[in-house]
Design an enzyme around this catalytic site. Structure first.
Site, PDB file in Angstrom:
ATOM      1  N   GLU B 271       0.837  -1.213   0.000  1.00 58.64           N
ATOM      2  CA  GLU B 271       0.000   0.000   0.000  1.00 58.64           C
ATOM      3  C   GLU B 271       0.868   1.257   0.000  1.00 58.64           C
ATOM      4  OE1 GLU B 271      -2.994  -0.411  -0.715  1.00 58.64           O
ATOM      5  OE2 GLU B 271      -3.116  -2.564  -0.294  1.00 58.64           O
ATOM      6  N   HIS B 274       1.681   2.024  -3.537  1.00 60.26           N
ATOM      7  CA  HIS B 274       0.570   2.775  -4.147  1.00 60.26           C
ATOM      8  C   HIS B 274       0.602   4.232  -3.658  1.00 60.26           C
ATOM      9  CE1 HIS B 274      -1.592  -0.388  -6.203  1.00 60.26           C
ATOM     10  NE2 HIS B 274      -1.794  -1.115  -5.118  1.00 60.26           N
ATOM     11  N   GLU B 301      -0.334  -0.634  -9.919  1.00 56.18           N
ATOM     12  CA  GLU B 301       0.056  -1.907  -9.316  1.00 56.18           C
ATOM     13  C   GLU B 301       1.559  -2.157  -9.474  1.00 56.18           C
ATOM     14  OE1 GLU B 301      -2.142  -3.386  -7.555  1.00 56.18           O
ATOM     15  OE2 GLU B 301      -1.348  -5.406  -7.176  1.00 56.18           O
TER      16      GLU B 301
END
Lengths: 509, 509
Positions: B271, B274, B301
Site C-alpha cells: 500500500e 501505491h 500496481e
C-alpha cells in the site's frame, strides 16, 4: 394538512434533509480533520468543507423553498408542540434569519472568522492583545450589523438576536435575572470555601495515570452510563467536542493527560452526556429536521453537565465506580481513601482559565463574559478598553489578576470565531442540569441508590422521555416548565452546590 | 491556445476540479466507513456517499461541459504528451464514455453492484454458488451491455471496452500475448520449486509477532522507504487499500495477524508503494485532472509490487532491515539465521486463495480469471458452467482442486461488484514492476548496495521522475517504452523470479 399542504411539507422536508445530509458530510470531514488528518492536507480540506457548506447555504436560502415555508406558516398553527408545527416553525425561522443576512455580509463574516482565529492564535502566542484588537474590532462590528439585521421586525436588540441564534427564544433580560440570582450566593460560597477548615488533597489526582488505562477506563464509564457504541465512537483530540454525522453516528472526543485524572474522565463524561442527548433524539424519522434536532445549546449543555457534575462528581456514583478505578489505576490509587478521592475531585478554587475551572467557579467566568460581550455589542465598551475591563472583573469576581492577556482576555477562541451570545448557554446548561436533576430525583425516587449500584438506565430513560425526545418541539422555556414544573431558576444549582460542598469543606451553619 | 480556447479550457478544468472535490469528499466518507464507523451508521452513510457520487456524475455528464470538451478536442492536438493535451484528451474520453451509458443502465448497474456484493457475501458464507448464480448472470449481462455500448464506434469488443476502463488504451490481444509469454516459464518454475532439494522453514514466520509491534514496525518501514506521513497516514482495516482524499492526503490501510508476519509488513509496503505513487503525482497544480491523476491500474500496481516484492523480498533489503526486525521482534527472531528468514519470506507454494498467494503463483490466479471473465463476457462460458471451469483450471494450472466454491470461484468480490477487466491489471503490474526495476538498476547502478544501507531515495526519485510525474500525460504503453526503452514484456519478470528463486531452492542449471 390537505393535499397541497402535504406536498409543500414534503418538498420542504426533502430539501432540508438534503441540506442536512450535505452538512453531515462536511462535519465528517471536520471530524477527520480534528482526529488525525495529515498536517499538509488542511488547505484542501478547508476547500472541501466550504464547498459543501456553500451548497447547504444555497439549499437553505432557496427562493421556492422559502415561499413554500411561508405559505405553510400561514396555513398551519405553528404554535403547537407537534412535529409538523415544529418543523414548519423551525425551518421558517431559520430561513427568515438567513434571508435577513445579505450574502455579502455572510461572506465578510466567514472571512473574518477564518482570519480572526488565525490572528487570535498568533496574538495569544505572542501574548499581545494589540495584534488581535483590530480584527476583534471588525468582528464586533460585523456581529453587531448581523444582530441588528436579524433583530429587524422583532422586539430584540442586536445582542438578543445573536443570543437567539444559539438559544432560540431566550431573552437577554431573563438570563440576566437568573445569572444575577446566581452571582451573590456563588461568590459567597466560593469565599467560604477558600477559608474553609478542611481542604482537599489534590495531589491524589496528579499522580501517574497512564493514558492508555485512562482511555480504556473512560470508554468503559461512557458505556456504563449509556453511550451507545453501536451508534457512536470515542476518539482523542486536542479540543474535546461532540459531533453528529448521521442518524446513528455520534462521535465524542476527549483528551487525556497522564498526570491529571479528572481531565480525561470528566471530559469524556461531559461529551458522553452531549452524545446521549444526540442519541436520544428521534433521528430515525426526523434527522436534520427540527423534531429530530437538539432544542438549544443550553439544553445540550444541561445534558453534558448533568452527567459530568451532578452524577460524575457525586458520592453515590463513586461508591460504585471507585473500586473499578482502583483496578484500572492500582499503583496510584491503592490505599487512597475513597472519601479523600471524592473530596479531591470536588476541589473548588478560583483559577484563571475557564476550561479548567471547577463546577462552581466556572459560572463566574461565564458571567464575566456575558456582561462584557453585551457591552461590546451594545457599544458601551470599546475593544481597546476590553483587557482592562476583563482584568478588573477577574479581580472583583474571582479575586485573581490575570498575569498576562494570554491567560486572560485572549484565552477563549469564541469571539475570534464570531461567537457572541454563545457563552451564556454554558451557565444556562448548569442551571438547567440542576433543575432537571431535582425533577428526576422527585419522580424516580432514590437516584443515589441507583448510582451506587451503577444503574443509570432509569435516569437515562427519564431524560429520553422528558428531554431528548422533544427535539425542537418544545422551546427551552417550555421544556423546563413541562419537565420541572417551574420556570428557569438558579435555586436548584445553588442548593446543589451548597449541599454538596459545604459539608465536604467542613462548613456548618 | 487563443482566448476562446483558454476560456473553454478554464471552464472544463473548473468543473472537473469541482467533481474531484466532491468525489474526494465521498472517498473520505468511505475511508471513515472502513476504519471504524459505528456499525449502525452504515445505511445513512450509503446515502451520503451516493448523493455525492450522483452530484459528481451530473458534473461529468453535463451537456455544456461536454460541448466545451468536444470543441477543444477539435482545436487542439490531443496526441501530444503535454498537460493541456492530456487534460483535454482524458476528460473528453471520460465524458464520451459516460455519455454512451444511458442513465437507466448506470442505475441498474449501481443497484446490481450493491445487491451483487450482498448476495455474493451470503453465497460465500453458505458455500453455495447457486445463491450467487442469478445475480452474477445479471451482472455479466449488464457488463456486456455496458461494454457493447462503450465499444460502439471503436475497434474494441465488449471485453476490450471494459478493460479500457481500468487500463486506458490497453488491448486484450496485447495482454494475452504477454500473459502467454509468462505462463509456460512460470508453470515450469513453480513445478521445479515444488520438487526442489531445499525448502524454506516457513514456521519462522508463524511465531508470535505482537500486533502492536507489527504496527510500529510497518509504519517505520513505510517511512523509511519514503511514504510521507506529512501528506498521508497509515491505518488498520479488514481489506487493505490505498485512497487519496486530496492533493496532500493519501491514506494507506493495512491488516495484521499476530501469527503471520508477512501479511502486515508486505501489505503495508504494497500500500505504501501505491501511496508513494499518489504522493508523486503533480497534485499541487493538477489534482483531479489527468496530468495529476494516476496513469492506469497496471501502472499503479507496478508501484505497489515493486516495493512489496522486487525490494521487500530482496536479499539486500533484508541485509539492512533484518537487525531492525530482530529488535522489534526479539523473542521470535533472536537466533534465527538471516538466510533462513529470507528464504521463508520467499516461499513459493501453489495455494487456493489469490490474496494469500506468493509473488510467482499469484500470476497464475490472475491468468485463470482473465481467461474466464473474457469467456463470460463473450458468452462462450455460461455462469452455470463457471464453477466447473474454475476448478478445472486450478487443477491444470496450479495442481490443486478447490475443496469448495467458497474457497474457489466465490473467493473474490470483484465480479459481484461488476469489475470485469480489472483482474489483468494485477499481473500487468507485476510485469511492469520487473521492467521498471531492471531499467532503474541499469540507470542508477548498484541498487542492491543502496538497499543494503536503507537508502531508497535514489530509486524513489527515479520513479518520481520517470513514472509518477507523468500522470496521464503518457499512456501505459508509452510510459513503459519511454522509461525502459522496450515494449511490455514478461521477460524481466520471468528472469527476476528465476534468478532469485532457483538458487534459493537449490536448483542449478
Amino acid at each position: 394538512m390537505n393535499t397541497d399542504q402535504s406536498n409543500f411539507f414534503d418538498s420542504v422536508c426533502k430539501q432540508a434533509r438534503r441540506a442536512a445530509l450535505l452538512q453531515s458530510a462536511a462535519e465528517t470531514l471536520e471530524w477527520d480533520e480534528r482526529t488525525g488528518m495529515p498536517p499538509k492536507a488542511s488547505e484542501y480540506r478547508a476547500q472541501q468543507i466550504s464547498t459543501l457548506n456553500a451548497m447547504v447555504h444555497e439549499l437553505r436560502t432557496d427562493e421556492t423553498y422559502g415561499e413554500n415555508l411561508e405559505s405553510l406558516s400561514q396555513q398551519i398553527d405553528t404554535s403547537q408542540p407537534n412535529d409538523i408545527a415544529a418543523t414548519v416553525r423551525g425551518l421558517t425561522r431559520d430561513w427568515r434569519r438567513n434571508r435577513k443576512l445579505p450574502t455579502d455580509l455572510v461572506k465578510r463574516i466567514s472571512t473574518a472568522r477564518v482570519r480572526g482565529q488565525q490572528v487570535w492564535d498568533e496574538s495569544r502566542r505572542a501574548d499581545d492583545f494589540a495584534i488581535f484588537a483590530p480584527v476583534l474590532k471588525e468582528m464586533v462590528s460585523l456581529q453587531r450589523e448581523s444582530g441588528d439585521r436579524m433583530a429587524e421586525g422583532t422586539d430584540r436588540d442586536a445582542y438578543g438576536a445573536l443570543l437567539d441564534t444559539y438559544e432560540p427564544d431566550a431573552k437577554t433580560a431573563e438570563l440576566q435575572q437568573v445569572f444575577d440570582e446566581l452571582r451573590t450566593p456563588l461568590v459567597q460560597l466560593i469565599a467560604e470555601i477558600r477559608d474553609a477548615p478542611r481542604q482537599p488533597k489534590i495531589e491524589i489526582l496528579e499522580r501517574d495515570f497512564p493514558v492508555d488505562a485512562q482511555k480504556r477506563f473512560s470508554r468503559w464509564v461512557a458505556e456504563q452510563i449509556g453511550f451507545d457504541f453501536q451508534r457512536g465512537r470515542l476518539d482523542e483530540t486536542s479540543h474535546p467536542f461532540c459531533t453528529t454525522l448521521g442518524p446513528h453516528d455520534c462521535r465524542i472526543l476527549s483528551r487525556y493527560e497522564s498526570n491529571w485524572l479528572p481531565g480525561g474522565l470528566f471530559g469524556t463524561m461531559h461529551e458522553a452526556g452531549h452524545g446521549m442527548y444526540e442519541q436520544g433524539l428521534r433521528t430515525d424519522d426526523w434527522f436534520g429536521l427540527p423534531p429530530g434536532s437538539y432544542g438549544s445549546l443550553g439544553i445540550h449543555e444541561s445534558q453534558s453537565r448533568l452527567w459530568e457534575n451532578q452524577i460524575g462528581r457525586s458520592r453515590s456514583f463513586w461508591r460504585w465506580l471507585y473500586p473499578h478505578a482502583q483496578n484500572y489505576f492500582s499503583s496510584s490509587l491503592s490505599g487512597v481513601d475513597p472519601e479523600d478521592f471524592f473530596f479531591a475531585i470536588n476541589t473548588i478554587r478560583p483559577s484563571l482559565i475557564r476550561v479548567e475551572a471547577d463546577e462552581a467557579t466556572y459560572n463566574l467566568h461565564i458571567l464575566i463574559r456575558f456582561d462584557l460581550e453585551q457591552a461590546l455589542i451594545n457599544g458601551t465598551l470599546s475593544v481597546a478598553d476590553l483587557p482592562e475591563a476583563w482584568n478588573e472583573r477577574y479581580r472583583s469576581d474571582l479575586g485573581i489578576t490575570p498575569p498576562s492577556d494570554a491567560d486572560g482576555v485572549l484565552q477563549d477562541v469564541h469571539w475570534s470565531a464570531g461567537l457572541f451570545g454563545y457563552f451564556p448557554t454554558y451557565t444556562l446548561g448548569n442551571v438547567i442540569s440542576a433543575q432537571l436533576h431535582d425533577a428526576a430525583a422527585e419522580q424516580l425516587g432514590d437516584l443515589d441508590a441507583m448510582f451506587a449500584q451503577g444503574n443509570f438506565q432509569p435516569l437515562l430513560q427519564w431524560l429520553r422521555e422528558n428531554v431528548h425526545t422533544h427535539g425542537q418541539c418544545l422551546s427551552q422555556t417550555d421544556l423546563v416548565k413541562q419537565t420541572t414544573g417551574a420556570s428557569l431558576s438558579a435555586t436548584s444549582l445553588i442548593e446543589y452546590l451548597r449541599s454538596k460542598l459545604r459539608p465536604l469543606y467542613g462548613l456548618t451553619g
